[in-house]
Design a protein around this motif. Structure first.
Motif, mmCIF file in Angstrom:
data_model
loop_
_atom_site.group_PDB
_atom_site.id
_atom_site.type_symbol
_atom_site.label_atom_id
_atom_site.label_comp_id
_atom_site.label_asym_id
_atom_site.label_seq_id
_atom_site.Cartn_x
_atom_site.Cartn_y
_atom_site.Cartn_z
ATOM 1 N N PRO A 64 0.834 -1.213 0.000
ATOM 2 C CA PRO A 64 0.000 0.000 0.000
ATOM 3 C C PRO A 64 0.865 1.258 0.000
ATOM 4 O O PRO A 64 1.937 1.300 0.617
ATOM 5 C CB PRO A 64 -0.807 -0.122 1.299
ATOM 6 C CG PRO A 64 -0.784 -1.593 1.623
ATOM 7 C CD PRO A 64 0.533 -2.095 1.144
ATOM 8 N N LEU A 65 0.397 2.271 -0.679
ATOM 9 C CA LEU A 65 1.149 3.526 -0.757
ATOM 10 C C LEU A 65 1.399 4.101 0.634
ATOM 11 O O LEU A 65 2.451 4.689 0.897
ATOM 12 C CB LEU A 65 0.375 4.532 -1.618
ATOM 13 C CG LEU A 65 1.081 5.860 -1.897
ATOM 14 C CD1 LEU A 65 2.332 5.634 -2.738
ATOM 15 C CD2 LEU A 65 0.130 6.827 -2.596
ATOM 16 N N SER A 66 0.444 3.907 1.538
ATOM 17 C CA SER A 66 0.570 4.468 2.886
ATOM 18 C C SER A 66 1.725 3.857 3.668
ATOM 19 O O SER A 66 2.212 4.453 4.623
ATOM 20 C CB SER A 66 -0.740 4.258 3.662
ATOM 21 O OG SER A 66 -1.041 2.861 3.759
ATOM 22 N N GLU A 67 2.193 2.664 3.261
ATOM 23 C CA GLU A 67 3.291 2.002 3.967
ATOM 24 C C GLU A 67 4.648 2.309 3.340
ATOM 25 O O GLU A 67 5.687 1.931 3.895
ATOM 26 C CB GLU A 67 3.065 0.484 3.976
ATOM 27 C CG GLU A 67 1.828 0.065 4.756
ATOM 28 C CD GLU A 67 1.621 -1.438 4.768
ATOM 29 O OE1 GLU A 67 2.567 -2.163 4.349
ATOM 30 O OE2 GLU A 67 0.544 -1.893 5.169
ATOM 31 N N PRO B 70 7.483 8.340 1.533
ATOM 32 C CA PRO B 70 7.003 9.299 0.521
ATOM 33 C C PRO B 70 8.029 9.561 -0.579
ATOM 34 O O PRO B 70 7.671 9.952 -1.681
ATOM 35 C CB PRO B 70 6.727 10.568 1.340
ATOM 36 C CG PRO B 70 7.524 10.413 2.594
ATOM 37 C CD PRO B 70 7.550 8.940 2.881
ATOM 38 N N THR C 59 -8.452 7.922 -7.524
ATOM 39 C CA THR C 59 -7.731 9.058 -6.958
ATOM 40 C C THR C 59 -6.277 9.016 -7.431
ATOM 41 O O THR C 59 -5.781 7.975 -7.894
ATOM 42 C CB THR C 59 -7.750 9.017 -5.421
ATOM 43 O OG1 THR C 59 -6.983 7.885 -4.973
ATOM 44 C CG2 THR C 59 -9.179 8.916 -4.894
ATOM 45 N N ASP D 282 -3.678 9.029 -5.548
ATOM 46 C CA ASP D 282 -2.944 8.080 -4.708
ATOM 47 C C ASP D 282 -3.174 6.640 -5.175
ATOM 48 O O ASP D 282 -2.246 5.815 -5.151
ATOM 49 C CB ASP D 282 -3.379 8.222 -3.246
ATOM 50 C CG ASP D 282 -2.706 9.404 -2.566
ATOM 51 O OD1 ASP D 282 -1.833 10.032 -3.200
ATOM 52 O OD2 ASP D 282 -3.076 9.701 -1.407
ATOM 53 N N GLN D 283 -4.402 6.339 -5.586
ATOM 54 C CA GLN D 283 -4.681 4.981 -6.075
ATOM 55 C C GLN D 283 -3.898 4.695 -7.363
ATOM 56 O O GLN D 283 -3.358 3.607 -7.548
ATOM 57 C CB GLN D 283 -6.182 4.821 -6.325
ATOM 58 C CG GLN D 283 -7.019 4.722 -5.075
ATOM 59 C CD GLN D 283 -8.514 4.692 -5.377
ATOM 60 O OE1 GLN D 283 -8.990 5.394 -6.290
ATOM 61 N NE2 GLN D 283 -9.261 3.890 -4.614
ATOM 62 N N GLU E 270 -0.170 4.361 -6.422
ATOM 63 C CA GLU E 270 0.051 3.071 -5.774
ATOM 64 C C GLU E 270 0.064 1.946 -6.801
ATOM 65 O O GLU E 270 0.936 1.066 -6.772
ATOM 66 C CB GLU E 270 -1.037 2.818 -4.737
ATOM 67 C CG GLU E 270 -0.919 1.466 -4.037
ATOM 68 C CD GLU E 270 -2.016 1.245 -3.010
ATOM 69 O OE1 GLU E 270 -2.784 0.270 -3.185
ATOM 70 O OE2 GLU E 270 -2.110 2.048 -2.060
ATOM 71 N N THR F 219 9.872 -0.594 2.193
ATOM 72 C CA THR F 219 9.553 0.273 3.338
ATOM 73 C C THR F 219 10.800 0.931 3.922
ATOM 74 O O THR F 219 10.703 1.880 4.682
ATOM 75 C CB THR F 219 8.835 -0.526 4.433
ATOM 76 O OG1 THR F 219 9.614 -1.687 4.763
ATOM 77 C CG2 THR F 219 7.455 -0.959 3.960
#
Length: 809
Positions: free
Chosen positions: A58-61, A64, A143, A145-146, A149, A177
């Protein structure tokens, strides 16, 4: 321009229609799962190309930095556009339409669409138009971000890795990560060409990767993603060794070469990327002969006493088609990931036939004779471009009198070939090499992976660097009697019932038959009478009859490389040795092994060549080389000419005066003076307290004698000469200049500094020492330290001075 506007209107109409007619399909679940298989010439599999398992993160993990680096490098307007970049499309279209360098205009969204909804190989104009429409619809439905990702988890980044997770493990050995800003900049930089910009591919790839890494970091700073301090402190990331995942440890070299060959672009090239190879399900047929490849594995295995950094290489080419029949790149890809057959080493005396061909083109026959006196000084032969002319030595310091070019080739006589190169001009040597197939340098950093053959007298001695494959290409053109082909492994690529690509077997005539016949004759003499004598053991199908063979040995300065390049009419094979210390990034003298005291081209390389060729040619009929009748020998040169005697007159005897000023000189100078008068010097060593090599007496000095008379020259053997000596200190190479100078001065020696550019030795450090470390020399002797000035502007090769006057055989 009217045509362009009409075309633009048509495209716009198609896009409007596509908006209503093309729906976003389901994501392709099989992307990356279709395996490509590579086959030997007999249909037996060599190995496979398959993608690594993709791990969705996932992009959130993810840090940046990863997304920021990709956006900066690939699509700076990603956050603001609607999935496509209209201005970019127009700019690229105008440029392509007007004949400029071909440009693309894909946004991250378009690349995501291509990776997610298309199969490999879908790249027609219709596919591209559909891609634009789908990009617009995806941007509407997802979006940013989607999309980002999805892109980061599907993009191909080389080394069989899809997505940043697999790529991070392949390049850095840790999960995505943990990626740093510097590592993210590296991955983003190589996105457009991850195969050729992977530093594992060599110096040019390393340089390009560093350029792209620098560019990406600068853009990240410009966009505010990193601080000035972070940019200043960034260091190029350390990459782990790549281990080919398909095939065994030996065939991996072949698989990598197949991938490189198919990835080439331009007229007639396949243009199949590694990305496509790993997921398109191709069947790739090669010219690799399983029997010959097995023979290569067997004969190229180095004994246990070989040096840690000694590498052997072999390439076999069919000279009529350019098909590579065998290639030996190393014993174990996992342990030695560099293909030795495509790694450069000094060409040494394998370059002499290039000069010979240049001379034959200029009308100089094989029967032309030259003075071969060891230690001759040739005008323009220098250690330093601004320094004085220096003597040139033959291998083992032998002299052969006045000899013709055929004999000079057989004995690999440096002095003769130095004079020949002076006579025709070194540019003629370089041109012959390029015409034979040695790659010509260009201005493209992405493709110029071979060095230039420099325009100096020493290029005849192979002071420049060449790969085994390129040398085999050149000698194949000679074996084909002047017809040049394109070396290739791939004979055919299919996908289902469709033929995607076929190997190029066309031939181009680049030399006249008489030039090639004379060259082949001279190279046969190398085997029959010279340093390639080991190849006399090559036999025909009956195991007894000697098979005709031609070739050339080569041994570079300090034997950092050794070669035997040879051929029979049906097959060209080059065997090479080099020693490159990967810890120091420097070439070294090949450590003797296998009972040899010195590694020359006529030692292990010639023996391994013969052993391999006996197996590779087993069952082949014996074919003869073209007939060549040498012209009548020219008379030896003399200081003056006499009219030809008539049939009724007695021939006039030509007389010359023996010089009376040779006593006290060194023998090479005296011998050269006598040979210039067409007298034959005969060295006689006597005990003396004079320095070794000093002329003590010349028989018949001042007297008139017949041309061709043998003149005895008494020379001191130095047996009673006492001179205080010292040893050149060990460990000077790779030291700082100041430290090396201090050690020499402490040993009562005089340091002489010579600067030279180097891509492998840091600035200010010593590249080489002459006389070499450990040499016994008189006190006060000059010792030359060649000191690195760092990389040459525009790149360069880890080479020594091209006119260093070293010993080549």
């Amino acid at each position: 321009m009217g045509t362009f506007l009409t075309g633009t209107s048509l495209v716009a109409g198609v896009l409007v229609a596509g908006w209503f007619g093309w729906e976003v399909p389901e994501e392709n679940p099989d992307v990356g799962s279709q395996t490509t298989t590579v086959y030997y010439s007999d249909g037996t599999p060599i190995g496979k190309f398959a993608a690594q398992d993709r791990t969705i993160v996932p992009l959130s993990e993810l840090p940046p930095y990863i997304g920021q680096a990709v956006i900066s490098s690939e699509d700076s307007k990603f956050e603001s556009h609607l999935g496509i970049d209209p201005l970019g499309i127009v700019r690229a279209a105008v440029n392509n339409f007007t004949g400029g360098a071909r440009q693309g205009a894909s946004t991250l969204t378009q690349q995501y669409v291509e990776n997610t909804y298309y199969e490999a190989g879908q790249s027609t104009y219709a596919d591209k138009l559909r891609e634009l429409v789908l990009a617009l619809k995806v941007d509407r439905d997802k979006t940013k971000d989607q999309i980002l990702e999805g892109y980061l988890n599907t993009i191909y980044l080389g080394r069989g890795a899809y997505g940043v997770e697999a790529a991070s493990k392949a390049y850095f050995g840790h999960p995505a990560t943990e990626i740093t800003a510097s590592e993210a900049a590296f991955l983003a930089g190589i996105v457009p060409n991850p195969t050729y910009w992977d530093p594992r591919q060599g110096e040019v790839a390393q340089k390009q990767a560093e350029i792209r890494w620098t560019r990406t970091l600068n853009l990240m700073l410009e966009n505010g993603y990193i601080t000035k301090e972070e940019r200043t402190s960034a260091q190029f990331p350390k990459l782990q060794e790549y281990k080919q995942g398909s095939g065994d440890s030996r065939t991996a070299y072949l698989l990598e070469q197949v991938a490189r060959e198919l990835a080439q672009t331009g007229p007639g090239a396949a243009g199949i990327s590694e990305d496509q190879l790993t997921k398109a399900g191709y069947e790739i047929h090669t010219s690799i002969d399983r029997k010959m490849q097995a023979a290569a594995y067997k004969t190229m295995e180095l004994p246990e006493d070989a040096g840690k950094f000694t590498r052997a290489s072999l390439t076999s080419i069919d000279p009529q088609t350019g098909e590579i029949k065998a290639m030996y790149g190393g014993p174990n890809y996992s342990e030695y990931p560099t293909n030795a057959a495509t790694f450069r080493a000094q060409g040494a005396s394998t370059f002499k036939p290039f000069t010979l061909i240049g001379a034959l083109r200029e009308g100089i026959p094989l029967t032309e004779k030259y003075d071969s006196t060891d230690g001759m000084t040739i005008e323009g032969w220098k250690l330093d471009p601004d320094g004085p002319d220096v003597p040139l030595s033959n291998f083992d310091n032998k002299s052969y009198g006045w000899i013709d070019l055929a004999d000079a080739t057989a004995q690999s006589v440096n002095v003769v070939y130095g004079q020949l190169n002076k006579e025709i001009g070194p540019d003629k040597t370089a041109q012959a090499a390029y015409d034979l197939g040695i790659p010509r340098p260009d201005d493209n950093d992405e493709t110029n992976d071979c060095c230039v053959i420099r325009n100096n007298l020493a290029n005849v001695l192979g002071t420049d660097y060449v790969t085994n494959v390129d040398l085999a290409h050149a000698y194949s053109t000679i074996a084909a009697q002047g017809y040049r082909t394109t070396p290739h492994l791939v004979t055919k690529v299919t996908r289902g019932e469709t033929t995607v690509d076929e190997g190029d077997t066309t031939r181009q005539k680049v030399f006249e038959p008489d030039v090639m016949a004379a060259t082949t004759y001279a190279l046969e003499k190398v085997v029959e009478e010279g340093s390639g004598a080991e190849a006399q053991n090559l036999v025909g199908p009956d195991g007894v009859t000697q098979r005709p063979a031609a070739g050339k040995t080569g041994s570079s300065q300090a034997t950092e490389s050794a070669w035997f390049a040879g051929f029979v009419p049906q097959l060209t094979t080059v065997v090479g040795l080099y020693q490159y210390d990967t810890d120091k990034n420097a070439y070294e003298q090949v450590q003797p092994f296998g009972g040899y005291e010195w590694m020359t081209g006529g030692s292990w390389p010639a023996k391994a060549w013969t052993a391999y060729m006996n197996e590779a040619t087993a069952g082949m009929e014996i074919e003869q080389f073209p007939e060549y009748e040498p012209p009548a020998p020219e008379p030896s040169p003399s200081p003056s000419s006499s009219p030809s005697p008539s049939q009724s007159e007695e021939p006039e005897v030509e007389m010359v005066v023996v010089p009376d000023n040779l006593v006290g000189q060194q023998y090479p100078n005296a011998a050269s003076a006598l040979a210039g008068l067409n007298l034959v010097p005969a060295q006689v060593e006597v005990d003396s307290d004079q320095e070794s090599g000093t002329v003590l007496e010349v028989a018949q000095a001042g007297q008139e004698v017949e041309v061709g008379t043998t003149i005895q020259v008494q020379v001191s053997n130095g047996s009673a000469f006492e001179e205080e000596t010292t040893t050149v200190p060990w460990g000077l190479v790779n030291q700082d200049q100041g430290s090396a100078e201090g050690q020499l001065e402490a040993a009562e020696l005089t340091p002489v500094i010579q600067e030279q550019a180097s891509d492998t030795v840091p600035e200010g450090r010593v590249i080489s020492v002459d006389p070499g470390e450990g040499s016994e020399v008189p006190l006060g002797s000059e010792v030359t330290l060649v000191v690195s000035t760092g990389p040459e502007e525009g790149g360069g090769d880890p080479s020594g001075d091209p006119s260093d006057g070293g010993i080549f055989g």
